[in-house]
Design a protein around this motif. Structure first.
Motif, PDB file in Angstrom:
ATOM      1  N   VAL A   3       0.835  -1.200   0.000  1.00  0.00           N
ATOM      2  CA  VAL A   3       0.000   0.000   0.000  1.00  0.00           C
ATOM      3  C   VAL A   3       0.868   1.248   0.000  1.00  0.00           C
ATOM      4  CG1 VAL A   3      -1.744   1.298   1.275  1.00  0.00           C
ATOM      5  CG2 VAL A   3      -1.887  -1.207   1.150  1.00  0.00           C
ATOM      6  N   TRP A  56      -2.412 -11.862   1.154  1.00  0.00           N
ATOM      7  CA  TRP A  56      -3.552 -10.982   1.382  1.00  0.00           C
ATOM      8  C   TRP A  56      -3.262  -9.830   2.344  1.00  0.00           C
ATOM      9  CZ3 TRP A  56      -7.989 -11.439  -1.391  1.00  0.00           C
ATOM     10  CH2 TRP A  56      -8.173 -12.631  -2.095  1.00  0.00           C
ATOM     11  N   ASP A  57      -2.041  -9.717   2.836  1.00  0.00           N
ATOM     12  CA  ASP A  57      -1.738  -8.743   3.892  1.00  0.00           C
ATOM     13  C   ASP A  57      -2.167  -7.320   3.555  1.00  0.00           C
ATOM     14  OD1 ASP A  57      -0.362 -11.102   4.406  1.00  0.00           O
ATOM     15  OD2 ASP A  57       1.248 -10.091   5.481  1.00  0.00           O
ATOM     16  N   TYR A 106      -4.664  -6.139   1.830  1.00  0.00           N
ATOM     17  CA  TYR A 106      -6.053  -5.893   1.451  1.00  0.00           C
ATOM     18  C   TYR A 106      -7.007  -6.079   2.630  1.00  0.00           C
ATOM     19  CZ  TYR A 106      -3.473  -6.919  -2.784  1.00  0.00           C
ATOM     20  OH  TYR A 106      -2.509  -6.955  -3.763  1.00  0.00           O
ATOM     21  N   THR A 107      -8.146  -5.376   2.560  1.00  0.00           N
ATOM     22  CA  THR A 107      -9.166  -5.513   3.589  1.00  0.00           C
ATOM     23  C   THR A 107      -9.753  -6.918   3.574  1.00  0.00           C
ATOM     24  OG1 THR A 107      -9.691  -3.158   3.363  1.00  0.00           O
ATOM     25  CG2 THR A 107     -11.317  -4.553   4.465  1.00  0.00           C
ATOM     26  N   CYS A 108     -10.111  -7.383   2.380  1.00  0.00           N
ATOM     27  CA  CYS A 108     -10.594  -8.762   2.244  1.00  0.00           C
ATOM     28  C   CYS A 108      -9.423  -9.738   2.333  1.00  0.00           C
ATOM     29  CB  CYS A 108     -11.311  -8.941   0.906  1.00  0.00           C
ATOM     30  SG  CYS A 108     -13.010  -8.332   0.900  1.00  0.00           S
ATOM     31  N   LYS A 109      -9.704 -10.917   2.843  1.00  0.00           N
ATOM     32  CA  LYS A 109      -8.680 -11.953   2.972  1.00  0.00           C
ATOM     33  C   LYS A 109      -9.033 -13.203   2.171  1.00  0.00           C
ATOM     34  CE  LYS A 109      -6.671  -9.156   5.820  1.00  0.00           C
ATOM     35  NZ  LYS A 109      -5.529  -8.331   5.354  1.00  0.00           N
ATOM     36  N   CYS A 132     -14.810 -12.933  -0.258  1.00  0.00           N
ATOM     37  CA  CYS A 132     -15.068 -11.609   0.307  1.00  0.00           C
ATOM     38  C   CYS A 132     -15.128 -10.559  -0.792  1.00  0.00           C
ATOM     39  CB  CYS A 132     -13.993 -11.271   1.332  1.00  0.00           C
ATOM     40  SG  CYS A 132     -14.057  -9.580   1.969  1.00  0.00           S
ATOM     41  N   ARG A 176     -18.540  -8.236  -2.158  1.00  0.00           N
ATOM     42  CA  ARG A 176     -18.584  -6.782  -2.078  1.00  0.00           C
ATOM     43  C   ARG A 176     -19.730  -6.208  -2.910  1.00  0.00           C
ATOM     44  NH1 ARG A 176     -12.416  -4.433  -2.780  1.00  0.00           N
ATOM     45  NH2 ARG A 176     -11.782  -4.616  -0.588  1.00  0.00           N
ATOM     46  N   PHE A 214     -16.521   0.726  -3.626  1.00  0.00           N
ATOM     47  CA  PHE A 214     -15.290  -0.038  -3.802  1.00  0.00           C
ATOM     48  C   PHE A 214     -14.873   0.091  -5.259  1.00  0.00           C
ATOM     49  CE2 PHE A 214     -17.640  -2.156  -0.412  1.00  0.00           C
ATOM     50  CZ  PHE A 214     -16.679  -2.210   0.595  1.00  0.00           C
ATOM     51  N   ASP A 231      -7.059  -1.705  -3.005  1.00  0.00           N
ATOM     52  CA  ASP A 231      -7.701  -2.557  -2.002  1.00  0.00           C
ATOM     53  C   ASP A 231      -8.250  -3.843  -2.618  1.00  0.00           C
ATOM     54  OD1 ASP A 231      -8.307  -3.265   0.588  1.00  0.00           O
ATOM     55  OD2 ASP A 231     -10.286  -2.315   0.566  1.00  0.00           O
TER      56      ASP A 231
END
Length: 446
Positions: free
Chosen positions: A186, A233-234, A236-239, A243, A247, A254, A325
């Motif tokens: 990010v 996945w670190d 991102y909000t979703c794992k 997920c 959305r 999004f 994201d």
């Protein structure tokens, strides 16, 4: 005795006395010399507009001495003010010279110093990691001067805007060489979006998924959601991909909200042509001789569905996208397609007159500054071959901008219109006066 002395006293002050005439003559000459000198000083220390001859045309007599003294005091004050202004100009000139010398030194440093290609380092007050200095070079060529390069050194490319964000750049380049890279996706992408593009190379290993799963074989991979263990996945909000798919059912905004649902709207994109804003791939390809559209680019292509549809038609498309994201680049690659993690600001990494088609949906819109957008359109024109297609898909703008800004801009670039459709965007109400337009444009053959 007083009567006898009286004529002598009168003769001492008589105007016709030789002594009196000589005194007045000397006084006049001294005054004239003084005024001449003062006039000379005044003339050379003041602009022509400051010279007032009317003020200096006083009759030189004994009775006007007081006026001369008053004028002398005024001239002295003006002379002092002039000297003060000259001193200010000297200081400004010295400051300008210092700035020019600094710029020339920085230019010479960037061209000539092999250890510091960005002109940054302890000598300039910067305490940046040695790894950063090594990454941006330049580095001497082992075989010496190269006529092809016109240089004896290689200069690794790095975005010019990186110089504006030295602290962030230093943080990005702080890591253990040969070890695992920081999980800073990010942070790195934010730096990239600020214009530090491309980022410098790093000598570390990106984190990999703990239980990596092999991708689905092609062509099934085009429409198969990849395994969750295929990526990290670190960032991102979703794992999980579930997920991301869900959305679409959640409130809020999004980026590319339904792009990961390959069995939803993505399954039907560009398959039908409604004759207005929605163009179909087959209808677009039919405007060129069969088989002549072979390679192309999709700018801001989301999860890669445009490239997937073109791949089914034996057309190879490179998709540029950002990971806003969501693992867009990883998702595209898992489908067996080519992704490039780059922003819309970067110069297209293709040679001129090479691509058959360039497509962009939603990304090229009025959020981009006009001048920057025009440079982008010229860059698209550059990479397209003669007769190549530019498919501008659902360009968003406000009513006055359509004919006032974007139609003239496209005409300036030089594209030929094959199709052009505009329609109102009414989901936020007709009072907004918001519009979409879609266009199929051609680079002229000559």
């Amino acid at each position: 005795m007083g009567a006898a002395d009286s004529p002598k006293k009168q003769s001492h002050y008589h105007p016709s006395s030789p002594r009196t005439a000589a005194f007045k003559f000397k006084l006049k000459m001294a005054t004239l010399v003084l005024l001449t000198n003062l006039l000379t000083f005044y003339f050379f220390t003041s602009g022509p507009s400051r010279l007032d001859l009317g003020r200096l045309s006083l009759p030189v007599t004994w009775d006007t001495t007081a006026s001369f003294m008053a004028h002398l005091n005024s001239t002295r004050a003006q002379l002092a003010a002039t000297h003060s202004r000259i001193a200010d100009l000297h200081r400004q000139l010295a400051s300008s010279n210092s700035l020019i010398e600094s710029l020339l030194a920085e230019l010479a440093s960037s061209r000539g110093r092999p250890h510091d290609g960005l002109s940054i380092g302890p000598a300039n007050g910067d305490n940046l990691p040695e790894e950063l200095k090594l990454a941006v070079g330049p580095h001497k060529l082992p075989l010496g001067y190269s006529p092809r390069m016109g240089s004896d050194a290689a200069h690794p490319p790095v975005g010019a805007a990186c110089l504006r964000f030295k602290e962030e750049l230093a943080q990005y380049m702080s890591y253990d060489v040969g070890r695992e890279c920081p999980v800073d996706d990010v942070f790195a992408q934010r730096l990239l979006l600020k214009g530090c593009e491309p980022l410098p190379r790093r000598r570390c290993h990106p984190k990999s998924a703990a239980k990596y799963v092999e991708p689905t074989p092609f062509p099934q991979s085009l429409w198969t959601t990849p395994h969750d263990s295929s990526i990290v996945w670190d960032a991102y909000t979703c794992k999980s991909y579930k997920c991301l798919v869900d959305r679409n059912k959640q409130p809020g905004y999004f980026d590319c909200k339904d792009c990961f649902d390959l069995q939803g709207r993505e399954k039907h994109r560009w398959m039908f042509d409604n004759g207005i804003l929605d163009y179909g791939i087959d209808q677009v390809l039919a405007t060129r001789p069969r088989g002549t559209v072979r390679i192309g680019l999709d700018i801001g292509g989301g999860s890669g569905t445009f490239a997937a549809r073109m791949r089914e038609r034996n057309v190879t498309i490179v998709t540029t996208t950002m990971n806003l994201d969501g693992p867009f680049n990883s998702f595209i690659a898992s489908r067996g397609l080519i992704s490039m993690h780059m922003s819309v600001s970067q110069r297209l990494p293709f040679f001129e007159n090479t691509l058959d088609i360039v497509h962009s949906m939603h990304v090229l819109s009025n959020w981009i500054p006009d001048t920057m957008l025009e440079f982008t359109l010229y860059d698209i024109y550059r990479v397209l071959r003669p007769g190549g297609l530019f498919w501008l898909d659902h360009f968003f703008c406000e009513g006055p901008q359509l004919n006032g800004t974007y139609v003239p801009m496209i005409e300036r670039v030089g594209f030929k219109k094959l199709r052009w459709n505009a329609g109102r965007k009414v989901d936020r109400g007709p009072q907004k006066n918001e519009w979409y337009f879609s266009a199929l444009l051609e680079k002229p053959m000559t």
